[in-house]
Design an enzyme around this catalytic site. Structure first.
Site, PDB file in Angstrom:
ATOM      1  N   ASN A  57      47.941  40.193  34.745  1.00 36.94           N
ATOM      2  CA  ASN A  57      48.052  40.487  36.172  1.00 36.94           C
ATOM      3  C   ASN A  57      47.586  39.238  36.914  1.00 36.94           C
ATOM      4  O   ASN A  57      46.398  38.942  36.946  1.00 36.94           O
ATOM      5  CB  ASN A  57      47.149  41.689  36.499  1.00 36.94           C
ATOM      6  CG  ASN A  57      47.040  41.930  37.994  1.00 36.94           C
ATOM      7  OD1 ASN A  57      47.814  41.383  38.780  1.00 36.94           O
ATOM      8  ND2 ASN A  57      46.082  42.759  38.397  1.00 36.94           N
ATOM      9  N   LYS A  95      47.614  38.602  40.081  1.00 43.65           N
ATOM     10  CA  LYS A  95      47.079  38.832  41.432  1.00 43.65           C
ATOM     11  C   LYS A  95      47.650  37.780  42.398  1.00 43.65           C
ATOM     12  O   LYS A  95      48.805  37.392  42.255  1.00 43.65           O
ATOM     13  CB  LYS A  95      45.554  38.801  41.400  1.00 43.65           C
ATOM     14  CG  LYS A  95      45.003  39.707  40.293  1.00 43.65           C
ATOM     15  CD  LYS A  95      43.549  39.924  40.339  1.00 43.65           C
ATOM     16  CE  LYS A  95      43.156  40.793  39.150  1.00 43.65           C
ATOM     17  NZ  LYS A  95      41.792  41.242  39.193  1.00 43.65           N
ATOM     18  N   HIS A 149      46.445  49.709  41.110  1.00 44.48           N
ATOM     19  CA  HIS A 149      45.353  48.809  40.727  1.00 44.48           C
ATOM     20  C   HIS A 149      44.153  49.048  41.647  1.00 44.48           C
ATOM     21  O   HIS A 149      44.328  49.326  42.825  1.00 44.48           O
ATOM     22  CB  HIS A 149      45.828  47.354  40.816  1.00 44.48           C
ATOM     23  CG  HIS A 149      44.839  46.408  40.228  1.00 44.48           C
ATOM     24  ND1 HIS A 149      43.745  45.953  40.928  1.00 44.48           N
ATOM     25  CD2 HIS A 149      44.745  45.868  38.985  1.00 44.48           C
ATOM     26  CE1 HIS A 149      43.032  45.156  40.141  1.00 44.48           C
ATOM     27  NE2 HIS A 149      43.623  45.093  38.956  1.00 44.48           N
ATOM     28  N   GLU A 203      42.245  47.143  43.142  1.00 46.50           N
ATOM     29  CA  GLU A 203      42.218  46.337  44.372  1.00 46.50           C
ATOM     30  C   GLU A 203      43.139  46.940  45.432  1.00 46.50           C
ATOM     31  O   GLU A 203      42.869  46.857  46.625  1.00 46.50           O
ATOM     32  CB  GLU A 203      42.606  44.875  44.040  1.00 46.50           C
ATOM     33  CG  GLU A 203      41.460  44.185  43.304  1.00 46.50           C
ATOM     34  CD  GLU A 203      41.885  43.116  42.323  1.00 46.50           C
ATOM     35  OE1 GLU A 203      43.029  42.625  42.400  1.00 46.50           O
ATOM     36  OE2 GLU A 203      41.059  42.755  41.458  1.00 46.50           O
ATOM     37  N   GLU A 205      40.817  50.637  33.768  1.00 50.22           N
ATOM     38  CA  GLU A 205      40.107  49.451  34.240  1.00 50.22           C
ATOM     39  C   GLU A 205      38.869  49.882  35.017  1.00 50.22           C
ATOM     40  O   GLU A 205      38.963  50.213  36.202  1.00 50.22           O
ATOM     41  CB  GLU A 205      41.007  48.628  35.155  1.00 50.22           C
ATOM     42  CG  GLU A 205      42.266  48.125  34.482  1.00 50.22           C
ATOM     43  CD  GLU A 205      42.820  46.895  35.175  1.00 50.22           C
ATOM     44  OE1 GLU A 205      42.942  45.866  34.527  1.00 50.22           O
ATOM     45  OE2 GLU A 205      43.102  46.971  36.381  1.00 50.22           O
ATOM     46  N   GLY A 237      36.977  41.259  37.072  1.00 52.83           N
ATOM     47  CA  GLY A 237      36.638  39.967  37.681  1.00 52.83           C
ATOM     48  C   GLY A 237      35.149  39.692  37.746  1.00 52.83           C
ATOM     49  O   GLY A 237      34.709  38.765  38.423  1.00 52.83           O
ATOM     50  N   SER A 251      37.777  41.962  32.695  1.00 54.24           N
ATOM     51  CA  SER A 251      37.142  40.805  32.040  1.00 54.24           C
ATOM     52  C   SER A 251      37.492  40.669  30.560  1.00 54.24           C
ATOM     53  O   SER A 251      36.651  40.291  29.750  1.00 54.24           O
ATOM     54  CB  SER A 251      35.624  40.839  32.252  1.00 54.24           C
ATOM     55  OG  SER A 251      35.327  40.778  33.634  1.00 54.24           O
TER      56      SER A 251
END
Ligand code: PGA
Length: 255
Positions: free
Chosen positions: A9, A11, A97, A99, A169, A175, A214
């Site tokens: 991904n 981003k 996702h 985010e 996730e 991250g 991560s």
């Protein structure tokens, strides 16, 4: 035979030049990544999708979008429909996702609508779920995961033609450099599998479950060795071509 999926991904990273250099390196290392039992996916930003589809040709890498509109068409400035993705033959799309949930208010209902849009165009969804740090610390991990799964999947049939992928996730691991231990990830993956089985019976066994948060070359092996982990959704480490190649090589060694 087991199959692994290694999805990147990207981003809001990687411009045209960076992407071109990534795929050139991939193509000159095909001997390292070539494996029919590993599905390799890269998800760049929307404007680069067409170019990614063109230059990935011959690389064994499938291209995915990072998002799709919940609407089929109309006056929705800045949005991209499933039909538009299909018109350039995008095979995969990430939806839900964390985010998107955090910054764009997406929830189970929007994810469902997006999934239905993708399904109408035969685009394979990568559906993301996961708990926040606060939810984990409050001991709510399993109830949050269950309610996300119910919100997205209840009353939805599984289409056997679709390559439906679910990515777990944990938000606190994305991250941050903090990965769930393989045992923590496996525990949640087994719970996801059990919950999906309660919805779909044995059909759910075939749904690949990806772990994300991560994931890097130095931890992917122990994660992939877990029973219910079928692959990884990788952010940061997928931007560095050598890391991506290394992760695929490691997966290949486990098969
Ligand atoms: P990360 O991102 O690997 O950089 O933690 C994972 C993701 O957001 O899919």
């Amino acid at each position: 035979m087991k199959r692994y999926i290694i999805a990147g991904n990207w981003k809001m990273y990687q411009n045209l030049l960076e992407m071109t250099s990534f795929f050139n390196t991939i193509k000159s290392n095909l001997n390292k990544i070539s494996n029919p039992h590993i599905t390799k996916i890269i998800c760049p930003v929307f404007p680069l999708l067409q170019k990614a589809i063109d230059i990935s040709n011959g690389s064994e890498i499938f291209i995915g979008a990072q998002n799709v509109s919940q609407h089929d068409k109309g006056a929705f400035t800045g949005e991209v429909s499933a039909n538009i993705l299909k018109s350039i033959n995008t095979p995969y799309c990430i939806i839900g996702h964390s985010e998107r949930r955090q910054y764009f208010n997406e929830n189970e209902e929007t994810i469902r609508l997006k999934w239905m849009q993708l399904r109408a165009e035969s685009i394979n969804p990568i559906i993301c779920i996961g708990e926040t740090l606060e939810q984990r610390e409050n001991g709510e991990t399993f109830s949050v995961i269950e309610s996300q799964l119910k919100g997205i999947f209840s009353d939805m049939d599984i289409d056997t033609q679709e390559d439906l992928l679910v990515a777990y996730e944990p938000v606190w691991a994305i991250g941050t450099g903090k990965t769930a231990t393989p045992e923590m990830a496996q525990e949640v993956h087994a719970f996801i599998r059990k919950t999906l089985k309660s919805f779909y019976g044995d059909k759910a066994v075939k749904i690949p479950l990806l772990y994300g948060g991560s994931v890097k070359p130095n931890n992917i092996k122990d994660l992939l060795m877990q029973n219910d982990i079928d692959g990884a959704l990788v952010g940061g480490a997928s931007l560095i071509v050598d890391n991506y190649i290394e992760m695929i090589t490691i997966a290949g060694e486990l098969l």
